[in-house]
Design an enzyme around this catalytic site. Structure first.
Site, short mmCIF file in Angstrom:
data_model
loop_
_atom_site.label_atom_id
_atom_site.label_comp_id
_atom_site.label_asym_id
_atom_site.label_seq_id
_atom_site.Cartn_x
_atom_site.Cartn_y
_atom_site.Cartn_z
CG ASN A 76 -6.58 -0.75 1.21
OD1 ASN A 76 -5.54 -0.43 0.39
ND2 ASN A 76 -5.49 -1.82 2.41
CB CYS B 260 -0.55 -0.07 1.46
SG CYS B 260 -2.26 -1.03 0.94
CG HIS C 40 -3.31 3.79 2.75
ND1 HIS C 40 -3.53 3.15 1.28
CD2 HIS C 40 -3.43 2.44 3.46
CE1 HIS C 40 -3.69 1.84 1.91
NE2 HIS C 40 -3.40 1.85 2.19
#
Length: 325
Positions: free
Chosen positions: A282, A116, A252
């Site tokens: 996500n 990520c 994020h």
């Protein structure tokens, strides 16, 4: 007297697959509910790549839009870095495949796998290339098709992730743009968030060849909040800034609770935080550039604003970028 060289973001772009999977629709596949997912994550829906649609396809769309917004021809690119954990094939890199499709042949092109944190890592590397004079115009992309590695019977993971891509064009400039980047990793936490598939390690007799995300959610949450707090403090200290100087937090987009915890640490009202996790879940390496492009295209972020970008992912990896947009 030599003039300092910085990298500045001159254009952004993003792309989400057409198919939208809502929480209610997902609840028909696995034992969950819209309320359960929203309360724990803030996610309302996610986008899922169509059959045959690859990470490279998503990256191409986002990159094309970023180049158009920057008014840059692909042939001007002399560095292309793509953050992803879901490459089209093992090799060549998806960056090389994207380079060819864009018509940017000849420049350096490679993938970065930092889960990520992939876009932040790629941005940090591109910034160093430009500051050193090794590149003048860089295309940085974060793209993922994470739904391809989900166990749709595991509600602890399948509700979290989606597919998408975001991109930014950086160019050398005498005016400060990317002020600093801060990258970290700690492989000691590998067992808390990983995918068991490997080439040299084999498939470990995992069902489905192990193509699925393995995550200890509560433990990941605890470490993420702690490490993101630390990298925020590191970033502010490195630039001798008070947290009040930050105009926008662009985090994020993994979990609304983590985002809120970071905002609280900065004493920032949520109105100054870019939140898109509700719209696409996500998207791993695509998460930050998707949020950045949304912030730019919506008119929230304006030229001269000071942005704090941060991410945390499997590895564990984490990082931040302080950017004068």
């Amino acid at each position: 007297m030599s003039t300092s060289v910085y990298s500045r973001i001159i254009g952004t772009g993003s792309y989400l697959p057409e198919f939208v999977l809502t929480n209610d629709e997902l609840a028909k596949r696995v034992e969950t509910s819209d309320e359960w997912i929203r309360d724990r994550t803030g996610i309302r829906q996610r986008h899922v790549a169509a059959e045959g649609q690859t990470t490279g396809d998503l990256a191409f769309e986002a990159a094309t839009r970023a180049l158009a917004n920057a008014d840059v021809d692909a042939r001007e690119i002399d560095l292309l870095i793509l953050g992803t954990t879901t490459p089209d094939i093992i090799f060549p890199s998806t960056a090389c495949l994207l380079q060819h499709r864009l018509g940017a042949n000849g420049c350096a092109a490679f993938d970065v796998n930092a889960a990520c944190s992939g876009f932040i890592y790629a941005l940090g590397v591109a910034d160093k290339f430009i500051r050193s004079g090794a590149a003048r115009t860089a295309l940085v992309v974060g793209a993922e098709t994470l739904t391809r590695m989900l166990d749709w019977n595991d509600r602890t993971t399948c509700v979290l992730f989606g597919d998408g891509a975001g991109a930014a064009v950086l160019r050398a400039d005498s005016q400060a743009g990317v002020l600093s980047t801060h990258l970290h990793a700690d492989g000691a936490h590998k067992e808390l968030l990983y995918n068991p598939v490997g080439v040299s390690a084999g498939f470990k007799d995992e069902p489905n060849h192990g193509v699925r995300v393995m995550m200890a959610g509560n433990e990941v949450f605890k470490v993420a909040v702690k490490t993101l707090d630390a990298v925020v403090e590191e970033t502010l200290a490195a630039n001798q800034l008070d947290k009040s100087a930050i105009d926008w937090l662009i985090p994020h987009q993994a979990n609304l609770r983590i985002i809120s915890a970071t905002a609280k640490r900065l004493a920032m009202p949520m109105e100054r935080v870019i939140v898109t996790v509700d719209k696409h879940g996500n998207t791993s390496a695509a998460s930050v550039p998707l949020a950045l492009d949304h912030a730019v295209q919506s008119g929230k972020v304006k030229r001269g604003d000071l942005l704090l970008l941060e991410a945390f992912g499997g590895g564990f990896t984490w990082g931040s970028a302080l950017v004068r947009y």
